[in-house]
Scaffold this motif. Structure first.
Motif, short mmCIF file in Angstrom:
data_model
loop_
_atom_site.label_atom_id
_atom_site.label_comp_id
_atom_site.label_asym_id
_atom_site.label_seq_id
_atom_site.Cartn_x
_atom_site.Cartn_y
_atom_site.Cartn_z
N GLY A 140 -1.44 -1.18 9.16
CA GLY A 140 -2.34 -1.81 10.14
C GLY A 140 -2.98 -0.59 10.77
O GLY A 140 -3.67 0.36 10.43
N ALA A 141 -2.67 -0.77 12.20
CA ALA A 141 -3.11 0.43 13.14
C ALA A 141 -2.21 1.56 13.40
O ALA A 141 -2.47 2.55 13.70
N GLU A 142 -0.93 1.16 12.92
CA GLU A 142 0.26 2.00 13.70
C GLU A 142 0.51 3.15 12.37
O GLU A 142 0.92 2.82 11.22
N PRO A 143 0.70 4.46 12.77
CA PRO A 143 0.82 5.62 12.18
C PRO A 143 2.44 5.43 11.88
O PRO A 143 3.13 4.76 12.69
N CYS A 144 2.99 6.04 10.49
CA CYS A 144 4.21 5.77 10.28
C CYS A 144 5.20 6.78 11.17
O CYS A 144 6.44 6.40 11.31
N GLN A 145 4.66 7.95 11.63
CA GLN A 145 5.30 8.69 12.59
C GLN A 145 6.25 9.88 11.71
O GLN A 145 6.69 10.68 12.60
N VAL A 146 6.52 9.66 10.59
CA VAL A 146 7.51 10.39 9.89
C VAL A 146 6.96 11.26 8.66
O VAL A 146 7.52 12.18 8.26
N CYS A 147 5.75 10.91 8.33
CA CYS A 147 5.08 11.66 7.33
C CYS A 147 4.70 12.95 7.68
O CYS A 147 4.62 13.44 8.80
N LEU A 148 4.32 14.00 6.78
CA LEU A 148 3.99 15.33 7.23
C LEU A 148 2.81 15.44 7.90
O LEU A 148 2.50 16.11 9.01
N ASP A 149 1.80 14.48 7.76
CA ASP A 149 0.57 14.54 8.61
C ASP A 149 1.03 14.15 10.39
O ASP A 149 0.71 14.89 11.31
N CYS A 150 1.65 13.24 10.37
CA CYS A 150 2.15 12.63 11.49
C CYS A 150 2.88 13.87 12.44
O CYS A 150 2.84 14.04 13.52
N LYS A 151 3.86 14.25 11.56
CA LYS A 151 4.73 15.50 12.30
C LYS A 151 3.70 16.56 12.62
O LYS A 151 4.30 17.37 13.70
N ARG A 152 3.13 17.00 11.97
CA ARG A 152 2.40 18.29 12.24
C ARG A 152 1.47 18.02 13.32
O ARG A 152 1.33 18.88 14.30
N ILE A 153 0.77 16.86 13.39
CA ILE A 153 0.11 16.60 14.69
C ILE A 153 0.98 16.45 15.90
O ILE A 153 0.55 16.95 16.85
N ASP A 154 2.19 15.97 15.76
CA ASP A 154 2.94 16.02 17.01
C ASP A 154 3.61 17.32 17.31
O ASP A 154 3.58 17.87 18.58
N HIS A 155 3.52 18.33 16.35
CA HIS A 155 3.75 19.76 16.60
C HIS A 155 2.51 20.72 17.13
O HIS A 155 2.82 21.66 17.39
N GLY A 156 1.51 19.89 16.88
CA GLY A 156 0.27 20.66 17.29
C GLY A 156 -0.14 21.58 16.22
O GLY A 156 -1.11 22.67 16.52
N ASN A 157 0.21 21.60 14.89
CA ASN A 157 -0.16 22.64 13.98
C ASN A 157 -0.84 21.96 12.65
O ASN A 157 -0.51 22.45 11.71
N HIS A 158 -1.35 21.03 12.65
CA HIS A 158 -2.06 20.17 11.74
C HIS A 158 -3.42 21.06 11.21
O HIS A 158 -4.11 21.22 12.29
N PRO A 159 -3.51 21.57 10.26
CA PRO A 159 -4.74 22.38 9.75
C PRO A 159 -5.90 21.38 10.00
O PRO A 159 -7.03 22.26 9.88
N ASP A 160 -6.01 20.08 9.80
CA ASP A 160 -7.09 19.52 9.84
C ASP A 160 -7.31 18.77 11.11
O ASP A 160 -8.50 17.91 11.27
#
Length: 329
Positions: A59-79
């Protein structure tokens, strides 16, 4: 990690709109988040970036556990790219660097997100450069601009973005947040009753002025009932040195008004709504020696004092006249 459900508690209208857009895959290509500092613009922007990039979203909710979510949480997602003021402004070179980044395909997901903090601080040349992104979005791209002053953002950028206005935090959420940051319930409750601006709240706390001002207000109200002959000396020795600036004087009168409102609440049995939560015993004592009619009249005297202050009457005269009126009744 936060969920949309948690964010919805503080910004229900904004979050509901974004949830609906995400569920229908109808996100705008650019958003302009407007609202005062500290009310959740960046938290919502990060969550929106997660939902946009998460491949396991439900739906609208991100999984919070995938690589994309974790990298965004840590502020180092390349995109995911963040632009913030370099000194006093966001400069054209910063936007040009972003443009260069966007010439490459998204590293992780084929998508890109850019967040612009304090978007109203873009120079004219930076704003015009950014406008090209908004006019010719390279899909799939998501732009999130954040500002406290949307009126200062280039009108053409405003017109090409979906503007979402963030509401001030509810008093309860505001108090809880200040308490979590290590402030006492008494001080947090008072500050949340004086301002809805998180930025001003933090400034008051960091200056240590608010705690001192609160003590003076309590002392004045205590003396009014127990040592009325002392009131005018306290105004001279404590109030005038503490409440120097116009904003401080306004807040001081607001605090007196809040004390009187607490007194009125105590008289009618609504002690669960007190602002001076640690002064209930004193308020109960004063409630026994004053009528609701007298308390209401004193509140009108404070409002009159605020009008005099706005008319540039001498602050000491304003306070002396206020407490003379209260004493004479």
């Amino acid at each position: 990690m936060e969920s949309w459900i948690e964010l919805k508690k503080s910004q229900p209208k904004v979050v509901q709109l974004l949830q609906r857009s995400l569920s229908k895959n109808r996100l705008a290509h650019a958003y302009l988040f407007e609202g005062s500092k500290g009310i959740g613009k960046k938290r919502v922007a990060i969550q929106l970036a997660k939902s946009f990039l998460c491949k396991e979203r439900e739906g609208a909710e991100p999984c919070q556990v995938c690589l994309d979510c974790k990298r965004i949480d840590h502020g180092n997602h390349p995109d995911v790219h963040m632009i913030e003021p370099d000194g006093l402004s966001i400069k054209k070179q910063q936007v040009e660097h972003l443009q260069k980044e966007f010439t490459y395909r998204g590293v992780e997901s084929g998508k890109k997100v850019y967040l612009v903090s304090e978007a109203d601080k873009m120079t004219a040349s930076a704003a015009n450069s950014l406008l090209k992104f908004l006019e010719e979005p390279s899909a799939p791209t998501l732009a999130i601009l954040m500002t406290e002053r949307a009126g200062n953002v280039l009108p053409t950028i405003q017109s090409r973005s979906q503007q979402l206005s963030f509401s001030p935090l509810s008093k309860e959420i505001f108090i809880n947040r200040l308490e979590k940051e290590g402030n006492t319930k008494a001080l947090s409750t008072l500050i949340a009753s004086l301002t809805s601006s998180y930025e001003e709240a933090i400034a008051l706390i960091e200056s240590d002025w608010i705690a001192q001002a609160r003590s003076v207000v309590i002392q004045l109200n205590e003396e009014l009932y127990e040592r009325p002959h002392q009131v005018f000396l306290t105004i001279q020795d404590k109030w005038i040195p503490t409440f120097k600036e116009r904003r401080e004087l306004e807040l001081g009168l607001d605090m007196i008004l809040l004390w009187l409102r607490d007194l009125l609440y105590t008289q009618v049995g609504k002690t669960d709504q007190l602002v001076f939560v640690d002064q209930q015993t004193l308020l109960e004592q004063q409630a026994l020696s004053s009528s609701q009619e007298k308390t209401s009249q004193n509140m009108s005297f404070v409002l009159e004092a605020k009008r005099h202050l706005s008319a540039n009457v001498n602050p000491q005269l304003v306070m002396e006249k206020l407490f003379f009126s209260i004493q004479e009744g």
